[in-house]
Write a protein that holds these residues in place. Structure first.
Motif, short mmCIF file in Angstrom:
data_model
loop_
_atom_site.label_atom_id
_atom_site.label_comp_id
_atom_site.label_asym_id
_atom_site.label_seq_id
_atom_site.Cartn_x
_atom_site.Cartn_y
_atom_site.Cartn_z
N ILE A 1 -19.90 4.77 23.65
CA ILE A 1 -20.84 4.16 24.61
C ILE A 1 -21.01 5.08 25.79
O ILE A 1 -22.13 5.31 26.28
N ASP A 2 -19.91 5.65 26.25
CA ASP A 2 -19.95 6.55 27.40
C ASP A 2 -20.81 7.78 27.12
O ASP A 2 -21.56 8.26 27.97
N GLU A 3 -20.71 8.28 25.89
CA GLU A 3 -21.43 9.50 25.53
C GLU A 3 -22.89 9.26 25.17
O GLU A 3 -23.78 10.04 25.55
N SER A 4 -23.15 8.17 24.41
CA SER A 4 -24.47 8.02 23.80
C SER A 4 -25.18 6.72 24.13
O SER A 4 -26.36 6.57 23.80
N GLY A 5 -24.48 5.77 24.76
CA GLY A 5 -25.07 4.45 24.96
C GLY A 5 -24.82 3.57 23.75
O GLY A 5 -24.67 4.06 22.61
N ILE B 1 -25.20 3.76 18.66
CA ILE B 1 -23.94 3.89 17.92
C ILE B 1 -24.00 3.12 16.60
O ILE B 1 -24.52 2.01 16.54
N THR B 2 -23.43 3.70 15.57
CA THR B 2 -23.30 3.02 14.28
C THR B 2 -21.82 2.77 13.97
O THR B 2 -20.94 3.38 14.59
N VAL B 3 -21.60 1.90 13.00
CA VAL B 3 -20.22 1.66 12.56
C VAL B 3 -19.60 2.96 12.04
O VAL B 3 -18.43 3.24 12.28
N GLN B 4 -20.41 3.77 11.36
CA GLN B 4 -19.90 5.05 10.86
C GLN B 4 -19.44 5.95 12.00
O GLN B 4 -18.40 6.61 11.91
N ASP B 5 -20.21 5.96 13.09
CA ASP B 5 -19.81 6.75 14.26
C ASP B 5 -18.45 6.29 14.78
O ASP B 5 -17.58 7.10 15.12
N ILE B 6 -18.28 4.97 14.84
CA ILE B 6 -17.04 4.41 15.37
C ILE B 6 -15.86 4.75 14.48
O ILE B 6 -14.80 5.17 14.96
N THR B 7 -16.03 4.58 13.18
CA THR B 7 -14.91 4.86 12.26
C THR B 7 -14.59 6.35 12.20
O THR B 7 -13.42 6.73 12.09
N ASP B 8 -15.62 7.19 12.30
CA ASP B 8 -15.36 8.63 12.34
C ASP B 8 -14.55 9.00 13.58
O ASP B 8 -13.59 9.78 13.49
N ARG B 9 -14.93 8.43 14.73
CA ARG B 9 -14.22 8.76 15.96
C ARG B 9 -12.79 8.22 15.93
O ARG B 9 -11.87 8.87 16.45
N ALA B 10 -12.61 7.06 15.35
CA ALA B 10 -11.27 6.45 15.29
C ALA B 10 -10.43 6.99 14.13
O ALA B 10 -9.25 6.65 14.02
N THR B 11 -11.04 7.83 13.28
CA THR B 11 -10.41 8.35 12.05
C THR B 11 -9.87 7.20 11.19
O THR B 11 -8.72 7.22 10.74
N ILE B 12 -10.74 6.22 10.99
CA ILE B 12 -10.42 5.04 10.17
C ILE B 12 -11.59 4.85 9.20
O ILE B 12 -12.75 5.06 9.57
N ASN B 13 -11.31 4.46 7.96
CA ASN B 13 -12.42 4.30 7.02
C ASN B 13 -13.17 2.99 7.26
O ASN B 13 -12.67 2.06 7.88
N ARG B 14 -14.40 2.94 6.75
CA ARG B 14 -15.27 1.78 6.99
C ARG B 14 -14.69 0.50 6.41
O ARG B 14 -14.84 -0.58 7.00
N ALA B 15 -14.03 0.60 5.29
CA ALA B 15 -13.44 -0.61 4.68
C ALA B 15 -12.42 -1.24 5.62
O ALA B 15 -12.35 -2.46 5.75
N ASP C 1 -19.29 -6.28 12.54
CA ASP C 1 -20.21 -5.20 12.90
C ASP C 1 -19.80 -4.68 14.29
O ASP C 1 -18.80 -5.13 14.85
N LYS C 2 -20.58 -3.78 14.84
CA LYS C 2 -20.21 -3.19 16.14
C LYS C 2 -20.30 -4.22 17.26
O LYS C 2 -19.55 -4.16 18.24
N HIS C 3 -21.21 -5.19 17.12
CA HIS C 3 -21.32 -6.24 18.14
C HIS C 3 -20.06 -7.10 18.15
O HIS C 3 -19.56 -7.46 19.23
N ASP C 4 -19.55 -7.43 16.99
CA ASP C 4 -18.31 -8.20 16.89
C ASP C 4 -17.16 -7.43 17.53
O ASP C 4 -16.31 -8.01 18.23
N LEU C 5 -17.11 -6.12 17.31
CA LEU C 5 -16.09 -5.28 17.95
C LEU C 5 -16.23 -5.32 19.47
O LEU C 5 -15.23 -5.44 20.19
N LEU C 6 -17.46 -5.23 19.96
CA LEU C 6 -17.70 -5.27 21.41
C LEU C 6 -17.25 -6.59 22.01
O LEU C 6 -16.55 -6.61 23.03
#
Length: 200
Positions: A26-30, A34-48, A56-61
């Motif tokens: 959010i800080d970098e791109s707003g 952001i996509t779920v893939q972006d989040i999982t890539d950054r967290a080094t966690i798979n989508r499953a 979804d990302k809203h639920d995470l927020l």
């Protein structure tokens, strides 16, 4: 009596990684880009794994906001605090100092969600938390509401907005004052105003 079930530390760690990834993105791109893939890539966690915890990302927020503010509410709990005294402003109520300490603990989250990107859900929820804290504080010292010159709800909302503005200012200035200093001086301004002697 049933015992409270402890959450697996691995689950807590995963959720923290996803929350931290969300905040940094959010800080970098707003938020919108952001996509779920972006989040999982950054967290080094798979989508499953992500979908085991969030829809979804809203639920995470929403979940991350609620977790952070639940910690804040716990620190602001005044039910175990003696009646608030405004006589010794150098020793503000521990719950009030705890508010600033809790914000400092999660400074990156508050700075991004509140000060830099002003995420509507987070701002609205935090304002409600502050309003509740102020209402409890007023009830502990105000014997009769007719001692007020304006409606109590107006005082609560006015003060909550002022508190929120000061928190944003503190975050924007890298929290250059200690939690105790902030609590003491914000309480002083709220009860006595900012002037040493009334200039009016």
């Amino acid at each position: 009596m049933s015992k409270t079930r402890k959450v697996d530390p691995r689950i807590i760690r995963t959720r923290h990684l996803l929350r931290d990834a969300l905040v940094s993105l959010i800080d970098e791109s707003g938020y919108d880009s952001i996509t779920v893939q972006d989040i999982t890539d950054r967290a080094t966690i798979n989508r499953a794994t992500f979908y085991l915890h969030y829809r979804d990302k809203h639920d995470l927020l929403i979940s991350s906001t609620d977790d952070i503010l639940h910690e804040l509410i716990t620190n602001l709990d005044m039910t175990s605090t003696p009646v608030v005294s405004f006589v010794d402003l150098e020793e503000p109520p521990p719950s009030f100092v705890g508010m600033f300490a809790q914000i400092a603990k999660h400074a990156d989250f508050y700075r991004v969600m509140l000060a830099k990107h002003h995420m509507p859900y987070f701002v609205a929820r935090l304002q409600e938390v502050l309003a509740g804290f102020i209402q409890e504080g007023m009830s502990s010292v105000l014997a009769k509401e007719n001692a007020l010159t304006v409606p109590k709800e107006m005082v609560i909302r006015y003060t909550a907005s002022a508190f929120l503005g000061v928190v944003i200012w503190w975050l924007e200035n890298d929290m250059s004052y200690s939690p105790k200093y902030m609590a003491s001086n914000l309480l002083r301004m709220a009860t006595k105003g900012p002037y040493a002697n009334d200039p009016f």
